[in-house]
Motif scaffolding. Structure first.
Motif, PDB file in Angstrom:
ATOM      1  N   VAL A  40      49.622  -7.948  23.423  1.00  0.00           N
ATOM      2  CA  VAL A  40      49.639  -9.271  24.071  1.00  0.00           C
ATOM      3  C   VAL A  40      48.823 -10.271  23.251  1.00  0.00           C
ATOM      4  CG1 VAL A  40      48.973 -10.561  26.143  1.00  0.00           C
ATOM      5  CG2 VAL A  40      49.907  -8.248  26.359  1.00  0.00           C
ATOM      6  N   LYS A  41      49.402 -11.462  23.052  1.00  0.00           N
ATOM      7  CA  LYS A  41      48.656 -12.524  22.366  1.00  0.00           C
ATOM      8  C   LYS A  41      47.967 -13.389  23.402  1.00  0.00           C
ATOM      9  CE  LYS A  41      50.986 -12.950  17.955  1.00  0.00           C
ATOM     10  NZ  LYS A  41      51.688 -13.836  17.017  1.00  0.00           N
ATOM     11  N   ARG A  42      46.646 -13.404  23.356  1.00  0.00           N
ATOM     12  CA  ARG A  42      45.880 -14.229  24.301  1.00  0.00           C
ATOM     13  C   ARG A  42      46.269 -15.693  24.190  1.00  0.00           C
ATOM     14  NH1 ARG A  42      39.952 -13.014  22.501  1.00  0.00           N
ATOM     15  NH2 ARG A  42      39.481 -14.944  23.579  1.00  0.00           N
ATOM     16  N   GLN A  43      46.420 -16.347  25.339  1.00  0.00           N
ATOM     17  CA  GLN A  43      46.605 -17.801  25.381  1.00  0.00           C
ATOM     18  C   GLN A  43      45.244 -18.386  25.752  1.00  0.00           C
ATOM     19  OE1 GLN A  43      49.659 -19.654  24.883  1.00  0.00           O
ATOM     20  NE2 GLN A  43      50.192 -17.674  23.995  1.00  0.00           N
ATOM     21  N   GLN A  44      44.559 -18.927  24.773  1.00  0.00           N
ATOM     22  CA  GLN A  44      43.168 -19.299  25.019  1.00  0.00           C
ATOM     23  C   GLN A  44      43.006 -20.574  25.834  1.00  0.00           C
ATOM     24  OE1 GLN A  44      42.285 -18.091  20.825  1.00  0.00           O
ATOM     25  NE2 GLN A  44      40.246 -17.926  21.714  1.00  0.00           N
ATOM     26  N   ILE A  45      42.171 -20.456  26.848  1.00  0.00           N
ATOM     27  CA  ILE A  45      41.874 -21.598  27.716  1.00  0.00           C
ATOM     28  C   ILE A  45      40.893 -22.521  27.002  1.00  0.00           C
ATOM     29  CG2 ILE A  45      40.875 -22.294  29.936  1.00  0.00           C
ATOM     30  CD1 ILE A  45      41.659 -19.461  30.981  1.00  0.00           C
ATOM     31  N   THR A  46      39.910 -21.912  26.377  1.00  0.00           N
ATOM     32  CA  THR A  46      38.914 -22.690  25.634  1.00  0.00           C
ATOM     33  C   THR A  46      39.075 -22.378  24.161  1.00  0.00           C
ATOM     34  OG1 THR A  46      37.349 -20.902  25.980  1.00  0.00           O
ATOM     35  CG2 THR A  46      37.223 -22.726  27.513  1.00  0.00           C
ATOM     36  N   MET A  47      39.481 -23.364  23.406  1.00  0.00           N
ATOM     37  CA  MET A  47      39.665 -23.164  21.968  1.00  0.00           C
ATOM     38  C   MET A  47      38.757 -24.164  21.283  1.00  0.00           C
ATOM     39  SD  MET A  47      41.125 -21.127  20.014  1.00  0.00           S
ATOM     40  CE  MET A  47      41.732 -21.337  18.386  1.00  0.00           C
ATOM     41  N   GLY A  48      37.622 -23.755  20.862  1.00  0.00           N
ATOM     42  CA  GLY A  48      36.712 -24.671  20.198  1.00  0.00           C
ATOM     43  C   GLY A  48      36.090 -24.010  18.996  1.00  0.00           C
ATOM     44  N   ALA A  49      34.818 -24.294  18.805  1.00  0.00           N
ATOM     45  CA  ALA A  49      34.087 -23.734  17.668  1.00  0.00           C
ATOM     46  C   ALA A  49      33.958 -22.220  17.789  1.00  0.00           C
ATOM     47  CB  ALA A  49      32.706 -24.372  17.599  1.00  0.00           C
ATOM     48  N   SER A  50      33.891 -21.722  19.039  1.00  0.00           N
ATOM     49  CA  SER A  50      33.612 -20.305  19.277  1.00  0.00           C
ATOM     50  C   SER A  50      34.721 -19.652  20.089  1.00  0.00           C
ATOM     51  CB  SER A  50      32.300 -20.147  20.052  1.00  0.00           C
ATOM     52  OG  SER A  50      31.273 -20.858  19.426  1.00  0.00           O
ATOM     53  N   SER A  51      34.850 -18.346  19.925  1.00  0.00           N
ATOM     54  CA  SER A  51      35.790 -17.590  20.752  1.00  0.00           C
ATOM     55  C   SER A  51      35.226 -16.195  21.007  1.00  0.00           C
ATOM     56  CB  SER A  51      37.144 -17.485  20.068  1.00  0.00           C
ATOM     57  OG  SER A  51      38.069 -16.875  20.952  1.00  0.00           O
ATOM     58  N   TYR A  52      35.469 -15.697  22.218  1.00  0.00           N
ATOM     59  CA  TYR A  52      35.002 -14.358  22.590  1.00  0.00           C
ATOM     60  C   TYR A  52      36.011 -13.299  22.169  1.00  0.00           C
ATOM     61  CZ  TYR A  52      31.754 -16.926  25.580  1.00  0.00           C
ATOM     62  OH  TYR A  52      30.780 -17.766  26.037  1.00  0.00           O
ATOM     63  N   ILE A  53      35.500 -12.140  21.781  1.00  0.00           N
ATOM     64  CA  ILE A  53      36.352 -10.964  21.560  1.00  0.00           C
ATOM     65  C   ILE A  53      35.780  -9.825  22.404  1.00  0.00           C
ATOM     66  CG2 ILE A  53      37.152  -9.219  19.932  1.00  0.00           C
ATOM     67  CD1 ILE A  53      37.220 -11.249  17.756  1.00  0.00           C
ATOM     68  N   LYS A  54      36.612  -9.312  23.291  1.00  0.00           N
ATOM     69  CA  LYS A  54      36.184  -8.178  24.114  1.00  0.00           C
ATOM     70  C   LYS A  54      36.420  -6.903  23.314  1.00  0.00           C
ATOM     71  CE  LYS A  54      37.120  -7.915  28.676  1.00  0.00           C
ATOM     72  NZ  LYS A  54      37.749  -7.509  29.962  1.00  0.00           N
ATOM     73  N   ILE A  55      35.326  -6.212  22.971  1.00  0.00           N
ATOM     74  CA  ILE A  55      35.445  -5.017  22.121  1.00  0.00           C
ATOM     75  C   ILE A  55      35.558  -3.728  22.946  1.00  0.00           C
ATOM     76  CG2 ILE A  55      34.305  -6.114  20.164  1.00  0.00           C
ATOM     77  CD1 ILE A  55      31.752  -4.521  20.847  1.00  0.00           C
ATOM     78  N   ALA A  56      35.192  -3.815  24.218  1.00  0.00           N
ATOM     79  CA  ALA A  56      35.291  -2.661  25.124  1.00  0.00           C
ATOM     80  C   ALA A  56      35.203  -3.179  26.547  1.00  0.00           C
ATOM     81  CB  ALA A  56      34.161  -1.665  24.855  1.00  0.00           C
ATOM     82  N   ASP A  57      35.545  -2.326  27.496  1.00  0.00           N
ATOM     83  CA  ASP A  57      35.373  -2.677  28.905  1.00  0.00           C
ATOM     84  C   ASP A  57      34.888  -1.440  29.636  1.00  0.00           C
ATOM     85  OD1 ASP A  57      35.304  -4.302  31.063  1.00  0.00           O
ATOM     86  OD2 ASP A  57      37.458  -4.578  31.271  1.00  0.00           O
ATOM     87  N   GLY A  58      34.286  -1.659  30.807  1.00  0.00           N
ATOM     88  CA  GLY A  58      33.727  -0.550  31.561  1.00  0.00           C
ATOM     89  C   GLY A  58      32.333  -0.178  31.065  1.00  0.00           C
ATOM     90  N   CYS A  59      31.677   0.697  31.790  1.00  0.00           N
ATOM     91  CA  CYS A  59      30.291   1.042  31.449  1.00  0.00           C
ATOM     92  C   CYS A  59      29.982   2.477  31.860  1.00  0.00           C
ATOM     93  CB  CYS A  59      29.334   0.084  32.160  1.00  0.00           C
ATOM     94  SG  CYS A  59      27.619   0.259  31.628  1.00  0.00           S
ATOM     95  N   ASN A  60      29.260   3.196  30.980  1.00  0.00           N
ATOM     96  CA  ASN A  60      28.871   4.588  31.270  1.00  0.00           C
ATOM     97  C   ASN A  60      27.528   4.680  31.993  1.00  0.00           C
ATOM     98  OD1 ASN A  60      31.188   5.427  30.044  1.00  0.00           O
ATOM     99  ND2 ASN A  60      30.221   6.090  28.142  1.00  0.00           N
ATOM    100  N   TYR A  61      26.800   3.559  32.065  1.00  0.00           N
ATOM    101  CA  TYR A  61      25.506   3.577  32.745  1.00  0.00           C
ATOM    102  C   TYR A  61      25.704   3.334  34.244  1.00  0.00           C
ATOM    103  CZ  TYR A  61      23.742   3.322  27.993  1.00  0.00           C
ATOM    104  OH  TYR A  61      23.488   3.591  26.670  1.00  0.00           O
ATOM    105  N   ARG A  62      24.701   3.706  35.002  1.00  0.00           N
ATOM    106  CA  ARG A  62      24.786   3.547  36.451  1.00  0.00           C
ATOM    107  C   ARG A  62      23.514   2.873  36.963  1.00  0.00           C
ATOM    108  NH1 ARG A  62      29.153   4.340  35.018  1.00  0.00           N
ATOM    109  NH2 ARG A  62      30.693   5.895  35.722  1.00  0.00           N
ATOM    110  N   CYS A  63      23.309   1.632  36.568  1.00  0.00           N
ATOM    111  CA  CYS A  63      22.124   0.889  37.013  1.00  0.00           C
ATOM    112  C   CYS A  63      22.180   0.700  38.525  1.00  0.00           C
ATOM    113  CB  CYS A  63      22.064  -0.469  36.306  1.00  0.00           C
ATOM    114  SG  CYS A  63      22.021  -0.319  34.504  1.00  0.00           S
ATOM    115  N   GLY A  64      21.012   0.761  39.150  1.00  0.00           N
ATOM    116  CA  GLY A  64      20.943   0.795  40.609  1.00  0.00           C
ATOM    117  C   GLY A  64      21.478  -0.427  41.318  1.00  0.00           C
TER     118      GLY A  64
END
Length: 433
Positions: free
Chosen positions: A132-156
């Motif tokens: 899927v090609k992201r359709q960016q809502i905010t296209m400026g100087a910066s852009s986010y890249i999600k490198i992973a999702d979810g978490c193995n830690y269990r903070c209280g």
């Protein structure tokens, strides 16, 4: 061509999901709009991290229903409250969980037929839709890249693993390919995000691979800055610090939410319980010009005056460059929900105020050091008054400070310019070119 509107709530990670949803819609012949008055179907991508975020999402849902829209609710809120949400707001047309948004086209088709539908995995398991090609809502100087999702830690205090599942990393070549595409589109700064960026790769490569990823991204021609958010204390090792120090495009900025300083509180939070001082000293030793951002929670169940005073002294001693403070939010489904004693909200608020006042003094002192210096800044945008808004490498977008520039020079958003800093305040700087 059918128009679909989208409203996105929550963090940058949620924003990427919203942009992926828009990408899926675009590829399937839908026209995208961010103006909900132009369509009768509205997707609301929600946040459910804390109570205030939920209220904001619910407000949007009710507002759109009142406006006569067919509302599809996606993301964390339906994942957390599926049955209760439909009972509370029966007018909702469809619900989609955190890891089920690739089903969005089928869901829309059901909504168009007038059928209520729900797509919510009981055990969320995120697989990034690389096709899927992201359709960016905010296209400026910066852009986010999600490198992973979810978490193995269990903070209280945290509901995220329940809503997102365990860590699912993307392949390195896919991340690099996305970064290259963003640079071609004119993005200067990429910001790596995940629930825990330092855990990147542990599931598919059997070891943390963030240092190697940074070194590979650093090779991309035309890329200006690389920023890493959401680091975890136990992974802040010399290998990662050396990669940050040695890669010229990686900004010298470490975002490492510590949450507390007292070992007893850290144990109660199910966080790494050790003295953070040597770690912070080591960060500053390996990356001499580093800016450290952190965040703390006050008013967590069991926090005494003594625990809080320990935190105040820690903040005074460590002199963090950037710092956020949050009052504990009691969330159902987290281990801390039933812990005793709960700290009164009034006490938590007064602790928040005191810690923020301590940090304000530190921030004033830190910002003064920039006055008179030439600092590279990324041009963000222009204010209504005609001032140029920029950021130093020591400031992440939307959470840290800005540099207000007075200049007659024609500047282009995304360019990195040397700015002479002339004044400073608690959080922002003023400069000229």
């Amino acid at each position: 061509m059918k128009k679909i509107a989208l409203i996105s709530h929550g963090c940058a990670k949620n924003l990427v999901d919203s942009e992926l949803i828009l990408g899926i819609l675009s590829e399937n012949g839908y026209q995208i709009t961010l103006d909900e008055t132009e369509t009768d179907i509205v997707i609301i991508n929600t946040c459910s991290f804390i109570c205030d975020a939920e209220k904001e999402s619910v407000h949007s849902i009710l507002e759109m229903i009142e406006a006569g829209k067919k509302v599809i609710v996606t993301g964390c809120l339906p994942q957390k409250h599926a049955d209760d949400l439909k009972k509370a707001i029966p007018e909702i047309s469809a619900m989609v969980g955190t890891t089920d948004f690739t089903e969005i086209v089928n869901v829309i088709k059901e909504v168009e037929k007038g059928n209520f539908t729900t797509k919510i995995s009981k055990k969320p398991n995120f697989n990034y839709p690389e096709n899927v090609k992201r359709q960016q809502i905010t296209m400026g100087a910066s852009s986010y890249i999600k490198i992973a999702d979810g978490c193995n830690y269990r903070c209280g205090y945290c509901i995220i693993p329940h809503l997102r599942g365990n860590v699912n990393s993307r392949k390195m070549e896919d991340i690099i390919s996305e970064a290259q595409e963003l640079v071609k589109k004119g993005v200067t700064e990429i910001i790596l995000i995940a629930q825990d960026t330092t855990g990147y790769g542990i599931d598919i490569y059997k070891k943390p691979m963030l240092p190697e990823l940074l070194r590979e991204l650093n090779k991309i021609e035309g890329l200006g800055w690389i920023r890493v958010m959401y680091a975890y204390p136990t992974q802040m090792n010399d290998e990662l610090l050396n990669a940050i120090a040695q890669c010229d495009k990686v900004v010298k900025y470490v975002d490492i939410p510590l949450q507390h300083s007292h070992p007893e509180m850290l144990k109660l939070m199910n966080r790494p319980s050790f003295d953070y001082r040597p770690m912070i000293e080591n960060i500053r030793k390996i990356i001499p010009d580093v800016s450290i951002r952190t965040a703390f929670i006050v008013g967590y169940p069991g926090e005494t005056d003594e625990h809080f005073e320990h935190l105040c002294n820690f903040v005074r001693d460590m002199k963090f460059d950037r710092m956020g403070v949050f009052c504990y939010s009691r969330e159902k489904g987290t281990p801390s929900y039933s812990m005793k004693p709960q700290v009164p909200k009034k006490v938590a608020k007064s602790r928040w105020k005191k810690l923020m006042e301590i940090q304000q003094g530190i921030s004033i002192e830190r910002n003064r050091k920039f006055v008179g210096k030439l600092v590279p800044c990324i041009i963000e945008c222009f204010s209504d008054e005609g001032e140029v808004i920029a950021r130093t490498q020591y400031d992440a977008p939307e959470i840290d400070g800005v540099v207000n520039i007075k200049t007659d020079k024609h500047l282009v958003p995304g360019d990195i310019e040397f700015v002479k800093i002339t004044e400073s305040s608690e959080y922002d700087l003023i400069g000229e070119i």
